[in-house]
Write a protein that holds these residues in place. Structure first.
Motif, short mmCIF file in Angstrom:
data_model
loop_
_atom_site.label_atom_id
_atom_site.label_comp_id
_atom_site.label_asym_id
_atom_site.label_seq_id
_atom_site.Cartn_x
_atom_site.Cartn_y
_atom_site.Cartn_z
N ASN A 111 0.83 -1.21 0.00
CA ASN A 111 0.00 0.00 0.00
C ASN A 111 0.87 1.27 0.00
O ASN A 111 0.57 2.25 -0.67
CB ASN A 111 -0.92 0.00 1.22
CG ASN A 111 -1.82 1.23 1.24
OD1 ASN A 111 -2.61 1.47 0.33
ND2 ASN A 111 -1.69 2.03 2.30
N PHE A 112 1.97 1.22 0.75
CA PHE A 112 2.90 2.34 0.83
C PHE A 112 3.49 2.64 -0.55
O PHE A 112 3.58 3.80 -0.98
CB PHE A 112 4.01 2.00 1.83
CG PHE A 112 4.96 3.13 2.11
CD1 PHE A 112 4.75 4.00 3.17
CD2 PHE A 112 6.09 3.34 1.31
CE1 PHE A 112 5.63 5.04 3.44
CE2 PHE A 112 6.97 4.38 1.56
CZ PHE A 112 6.74 5.23 2.63
N ILE A 113 3.86 1.57 -1.27
CA ILE A 113 4.49 1.74 -2.58
C ILE A 113 3.46 2.18 -3.63
O ILE A 113 3.74 3.06 -4.46
CB ILE A 113 5.17 0.42 -3.01
CG1 ILE A 113 6.36 0.13 -2.09
CG2 ILE A 113 5.65 0.50 -4.46
CD1 ILE A 113 6.98 -1.24 -2.27
N VAL A 114 2.28 1.60 -3.58
CA VAL A 114 1.22 1.96 -4.54
C VAL A 114 0.87 3.44 -4.42
O VAL A 114 0.63 4.13 -5.43
CB VAL A 114 -0.03 1.09 -4.31
CG1 VAL A 114 -1.22 1.64 -5.11
CG2 VAL A 114 0.25 -0.35 -4.71
N ASN A 115 0.84 3.94 -3.19
CA ASN A 115 0.51 5.35 -2.95
C ASN A 115 1.75 6.21 -2.69
O ASN A 115 1.72 7.16 -1.91
CB ASN A 115 -0.44 5.45 -1.75
CG ASN A 115 -1.76 4.76 -2.01
OD1 ASN A 115 -2.57 5.23 -2.80
ND2 ASN A 115 -1.97 3.62 -1.36
N ARG A 116 2.84 5.85 -3.36
CA ARG A 116 4.13 6.51 -3.10
C ARG A 116 4.11 8.02 -3.38
O ARG A 116 4.85 8.78 -2.78
CB ARG A 116 5.25 5.86 -3.90
CG ARG A 116 5.06 5.89 -5.41
CD ARG A 116 6.19 5.14 -6.11
NE ARG A 116 6.01 5.07 -7.55
CZ ARG A 116 5.31 4.14 -8.17
NH1 ARG A 116 4.71 3.19 -7.47
NH2 ARG A 116 5.21 4.13 -9.49
N GLN A 117 3.26 8.45 -4.32
CA GLN A 117 3.21 9.88 -4.65
C GLN A 117 2.79 10.74 -3.47
O GLN A 117 3.16 11.90 -3.39
CB GLN A 117 2.26 10.11 -5.82
CG GLN A 117 2.85 9.70 -7.17
CD GLN A 117 1.91 10.03 -8.30
OE1 GLN A 117 0.79 9.50 -8.37
NE2 GLN A 117 2.33 10.91 -9.18
N ASN A 118 2.02 10.15 -2.55
CA ASN A 118 1.52 10.92 -1.40
C ASN A 118 2.30 10.66 -0.11
O ASN A 118 1.93 11.15 0.94
CB ASN A 118 0.04 10.58 -1.17
CG ASN A 118 -0.80 10.88 -2.39
OD1 ASN A 118 -0.62 11.90 -3.04
ND2 ASN A 118 -1.73 9.98 -2.72
N ARG A 119 3.36 9.86 -0.21
CA ARG A 119 4.12 9.52 0.99
C ARG A 119 5.19 10.59 1.25
O ARG A 119 6.10 10.78 0.44
CB ARG A 119 4.79 8.16 0.84
CG ARG A 119 3.80 7.01 0.65
CD ARG A 119 2.82 6.91 1.79
NE ARG A 119 1.88 5.79 1.59
CZ ARG A 119 0.85 5.55 2.38
NH1 ARG A 119 0.60 6.34 3.41
NH2 ARG A 119 0.05 4.51 2.13
N ILE A 120 5.06 11.26 2.39
CA ILE A 120 6.00 12.34 2.73
C ILE A 120 7.42 11.82 2.88
O ILE A 120 8.38 12.53 2.59
CB ILE A 120 5.53 13.06 4.04
CG1 ILE A 120 6.36 14.31 4.29
CG2 ILE A 120 5.60 12.09 5.23
CD1 ILE A 120 6.14 15.40 3.28
N GLU A 121 7.55 10.54 3.31
CA GLU A 121 8.90 9.97 3.47
C GLU A 121 9.64 9.90 2.14
O GLU A 121 10.83 10.26 2.06
CB GLU A 121 8.81 8.55 4.07
CG GLU A 121 8.29 8.49 5.50
CD GLU A 121 6.79 8.29 5.54
OE1 GLU A 121 6.30 7.83 6.58
OE2 GLU A 121 6.10 8.58 4.52
#
Length: 313
Positions: free
Chosen positions: A60-70
């Motif tokens: 899920n983290f990778i799929v939504n990577r565009q929105n991940r502040i990290e």
């Protein structure tokens, strides 16, 4: 994810490589491990929401990577790192080349010119990567993928070019002692001591001694001649000799020695008994070991190539 963060070690490794190439006394020291800090920071911020979660959460983290502040932070940190290190590399090369010109008269100057070219090409590559990553976090991700393919092909060409150069010139490197000081720094030290840099009687004596030694002994015939060699022969401290040539005469040691080599080459070219000598044989005889550096120096002092000079006699 961990594999991707190893990109943080690429540019520091390149910076340390440049130091090792430029300076003969380079050794890894504990302080150099500070270059690993960006890599550690990049991984540390991924621990809570990526490394310590289950597989589904990772996906899920990778799929939504565009929105991940990290990931956004890591990309910004990565490009800041690139800019800082590229500037640092160019500064190292500039200083190393100047030190070489002030203290050496060999042909290894070619290695610094090549390293400058290599760093310039690498800077271009990282600039393209920056553009790719901008598109990566936009709605035009397909453009990012196409640029990624182009970067991979460019990397292959770059590696082949590097290996070709390394095979052509395996012994052009590691020439400068990092403890050497630039003449500009020596002058500042003298000014701080309130010692005026002026030509006195002692300077004139040393200059005459130097010129006489070079004319009579012809040390310039040694292709790997250094200012230390002449210092040992004349028993004049390197510091004084460097200031005398690089500051008082306003010439780099490299150009100072090459001027004598070119004059000697002109004598050989004028000598009708040596007409059978080729240009290649002459350049080796006068202390050069590279045709390109010989032609460049000859044109600088005569406004013609050695071949043209011989034809016009």
């Amino acid at each position: 994810m961990l594999r991707n963060t190893f990109a943080y070690l690429q540019i520091p490794a390149f910076y340390l490589y440049i130091l090792s190439v430029c300076y003969s006394d380079f050794k890894l020291k504990p302080k150099h491990f500070l270059h690993v800090l960006p890599f550690l920071i990049a991984n540390a911020i991924l621990i809570p929401r990526f490394y310590l979660v289950d597989l589904a959460s990772k996906i899920n983290f990778i799929v939504n990577r565009q929105n991940r502040i990290e990931l956004q932070f890591n990309h910004v940190l990565f490009h800041i790192q690139i800019i800082v290190y590229i500037i640092a590399v160019f500064m190292v090369l500039k200083k190393a080349k100047k030190l070489y010109l002030e203290n050496h008269a060999g042909t290894s100057i070619n290695s610094y010119n090549w390293l400058f070219q290599f760093t310039t090409v690498l800077t271009f590559l990282y600039s393209v990567v920056l553009i790719k990553n901008i598109f990566k976090f936009s709605e035009y991700q397909n453009i990012s993928e196409w640029i990624k393919i182009a970067v991979l092909l460019f990397q292959l060409i770059l590696i082949c070019w590097y290996l070709f150069k390394a095979l052509q010139h395996p012994n052009l490197f590691r020439n400068i002692d990092s403890k050497l000081k630039l003449v500009s720094d020596l002058i500042l030290e003298e000014k701080k001591k309130k010692q005026l840099i002026t030509i006195d009687k002692k300077d004139n004596e040393d200059l005459l001694k130097l010129q006489q030694y070079i004319i009579e002994e012809k040390p310039f015939l040694n292709p790997s001649l250094t200012i230390q060699d002449i210092s040992n022969a004349l028993e004049i401290p390197v510091r004084n000799l460097s200031l005398l040539i690089n500051h008082q005469l306003n010439q780099h040691f490299y150009d100072f020695i090459n001027a004598y080599r070119i004059e000697y080459a002109k004598k050989i070219l004028k000598d009708t008994t040596k007409n059978d000598l080729t240009i290649l044989e002459i350049l080796y005889e006068v202390g050069f070991n590279s045709k390109s550096s010989f032609n460049t120096a000859f044109k600088k002092y005569t406004n013609s190539t050695p071949t043209e000079y011989r034809k016009n006699l």
